[in-house]
Scaffold this motif. Structure first.
Motif, PDB file in Angstrom:
ATOM      1  N   HIS A 200      -5.344  -4.850  -8.295  1.00 20.85           N
ATOM      2  CA  HIS A 200      -5.351  -3.536  -8.431  1.00 20.85           C
ATOM      3  C   HIS A 200      -4.020  -2.932  -7.393  1.00 20.85           C
ATOM      4  O   HIS A 200      -3.429  -3.574  -6.634  1.00 20.85           O
ATOM      5  CB  HIS A 200      -6.362  -2.728  -7.745  1.00 20.85           C
ATOM      6  CG  HIS A 200      -6.897  -2.968  -6.165  1.00 20.85           C
ATOM      7  ND1 HIS A 200      -7.494  -4.302  -6.047  1.00 20.85           N
ATOM      8  CD2 HIS A 200      -6.777  -2.355  -5.341  1.00 20.85           C
ATOM      9  CE1 HIS A 200      -7.404  -4.354  -4.450  1.00 20.85           C
ATOM     10  NE2 HIS A 200      -7.161  -3.222  -4.181  1.00 20.85           N
ATOM     11  N   ASN A 201      -3.602  -1.863  -7.582  1.00 21.98           N
ATOM     12  CA  ASN A 201      -2.585  -1.357  -7.060  1.00 21.98           C
ATOM     13  C   ASN A 201      -2.787  -0.097  -6.069  1.00 21.98           C
ATOM     14  O   ASN A 201      -3.015   1.173  -6.395  1.00 21.98           O
ATOM     15  CB  ASN A 201      -1.423  -0.702  -7.923  1.00 21.98           C
ATOM     16  CG  ASN A 201      -0.183  -0.204  -7.444  1.00 21.98           C
ATOM     17  OD1 ASN A 201      -0.067   0.227  -6.283  1.00 21.98           O
ATOM     18  ND2 ASN A 201       0.838  -0.477  -8.052  1.00 21.98           N
ATOM     19  N   THR A 202      -2.969  -0.450  -4.759  1.00 26.27           N
ATOM     20  CA  THR A 202      -3.445   0.526  -3.740  1.00 26.27           C
ATOM     21  C   THR A 202      -2.692   1.733  -3.639  1.00 26.27           C
ATOM     22  O   THR A 202      -2.939   2.999  -3.603  1.00 26.27           O
ATOM     23  CB  THR A 202      -3.781  -0.066  -2.405  1.00 26.27           C
ATOM     24  OG1 THR A 202      -4.505  -1.352  -2.652  1.00 26.27           O
ATOM     25  CG2 THR A 202      -4.110   0.864  -1.257  1.00 26.27           C
TER      26      THR A 202
ATOM     27  N   GLY B 150     -12.001  -0.098   0.977  1.00 24.76           N
ATOM     28  CA  GLY B 150     -10.574  -0.250   0.693  1.00 24.76           C
ATOM     29  C   GLY B 150     -10.305   1.039  -0.330  1.00 24.76           C
ATOM     30  O   GLY B 150     -11.128   1.941  -0.634  1.00 24.76           O
ATOM     31  N   ALA B 151      -9.262   0.779  -1.095  1.00 30.00           N
ATOM     32  CA  ALA B 151      -8.841   1.899  -2.023  1.00 30.00           C
ATOM     33  C   ALA B 151      -9.520   1.800  -3.393  1.00 30.00           C
ATOM     34  O   ALA B 151      -9.684   2.822  -4.084  1.00 30.00           O
ATOM     35  CB  ALA B 151      -7.418   1.558  -2.428  1.00 30.00           C
TER      36      ALA B 151
ATOM     37  N   HIS C 164       0.884  -1.281  -0.022  1.00 31.61           N
ATOM     38  CA  HIS C 164       0.041   0.038  -0.001  1.00 31.61           C
ATOM     39  C   HIS C 164       0.901   1.370   0.036  1.00 31.61           C
ATOM     40  O   HIS C 164       0.227   2.327   0.172  1.00 31.61           O
ATOM     41  CB  HIS C 164      -0.849   0.187   1.331  1.00 31.61           C
ATOM     42  CG  HIS C 164      -1.734  -1.140   1.262  1.00 31.61           C
ATOM     43  ND1 HIS C 164      -2.776  -1.354   0.226  1.00 31.61           N
ATOM     44  CD2 HIS C 164      -2.011  -2.037   2.307  1.00 31.61           C
ATOM     45  CE1 HIS C 164      -3.282  -2.623   0.700  1.00 31.61           C
ATOM     46  NE2 HIS C 164      -3.183  -2.986   1.741  1.00 31.61           N
TER      47      HIS C 164
ATOM     48  N   VAL D   8      -3.665   5.432  -4.115  1.00 30.50           N
ATOM     49  CA  VAL D   8      -3.715   6.667  -3.222  1.00 30.50           C
ATOM     50  C   VAL D   8      -2.947   7.670  -3.814  1.00 30.50           C
ATOM     51  O   VAL D   8      -3.134   8.985  -3.176  1.00 30.50           O
ATOM     52  CB  VAL D   8      -2.992   5.912  -1.778  1.00 30.50           C
ATOM     53  CG1 VAL D   8      -2.643   7.140  -0.850  1.00 30.50           C
ATOM     54  CG2 VAL D   8      -4.096   5.040  -1.368  1.00 30.50           C
TER      55      VAL D   8
ATOM     56  N   GLY E  62     -10.463  -4.705  -6.350  1.00 26.30           N
ATOM     57  CA  GLY E  62     -10.905  -4.924  -4.715  1.00 26.30           C
ATOM     58  C   GLY E  62     -12.423  -5.532  -4.531  1.00 26.30           C
ATOM     59  O   GLY E  62     -13.014  -6.331  -5.083  1.00 26.30           O
TER      60      GLY E  62
END
Length: 183
Positions: free
Chosen positions: A56-58, A136-137, A9, A62, A141
């Motif tokens: 996915h790439n949190t 979550g992000a 993350h 972000v 997800g």
């Protein structure tokens, strides 16, 4: 655990490890002292978790949201207000479905947060009378839904599973955190 989250993350909020450690239902506010408020549940809601199975790439999501922070201040402020209203409604045993729907609509305005799969899951849930939102992000997800008594949960689960999603419908919130058993 927190160091492990950094790998996935970037700079995690510490929400997951706080909830796992202390248990219960928590309102987490980064930078607050203390960083969480325990919510006493009058009547714990019945929840549904749906995993989109989309990678996915949190950290990237972000970062993308942070890059647009100046343009989305009103949206972020309203999301914070919804969180506080949700805390109050949960403590009083009131419905949170309308707050979940509004929150999801606001999250869709944030760059990179929604995806085709999460939107499809939310649409299917809404079609069965289950308010739902990204958790979550986002970017793939998991989606969380609020199951009401009148909902045909089996049909909803089967519809989501036919779309290739993983469904958990016996989710409890407010459970105990980590405990040590001494022998």
């Amino acid at each position: 655990y927190y160091d492990g989250e950094k790998v996935l993350h970037g700079t995690p909020s510490a929400l997951a490890n706080t909830a796992c450690t202390y248990g219960g239902c928590l309102l987490y506010r980064k930078g607050s002292v203390p960083p969480f408020t325990r919510i006493t549940l009058n009547a714990p809601p019945r929840l549904l978790l749906v995993n989109s199975k989309q990678e996915h790439n949190t950290a990237a999501i972000v970062r993308e949201v942070a890059q647009h922070k100046d343009k989305i201040q009103e949206t972020l402020a309203r999301i914070g207000e919804i969180s506080l209203a949700g805390q109050e409604n949960l403590a009083l045993g009131r419905d949170i479905g309308h707050l979940m729907t509004e929150n999801h609509n606001l999250l869709n305005k944030l760059p990179g947060v929604s995806s085709h799969h999460t939107d499809t899951i939310v649409d299917i849930c809404n079609g069965f009378g289950v308010p739902a939102k990204i958790t979550g992000a986002g970017g793939g997800g998991v989606v969380i839904g609020l199951i009401r008594d009148c909902v045909d949960v089996l049909s909803l689960k089967n519809t989501l599973k036919r779309q290739g999603y993983q469904v958990l419908d016996n989710v409890e919130i407010g459970v105990d955190g980590v405990q040590a058993v001494l022998e």
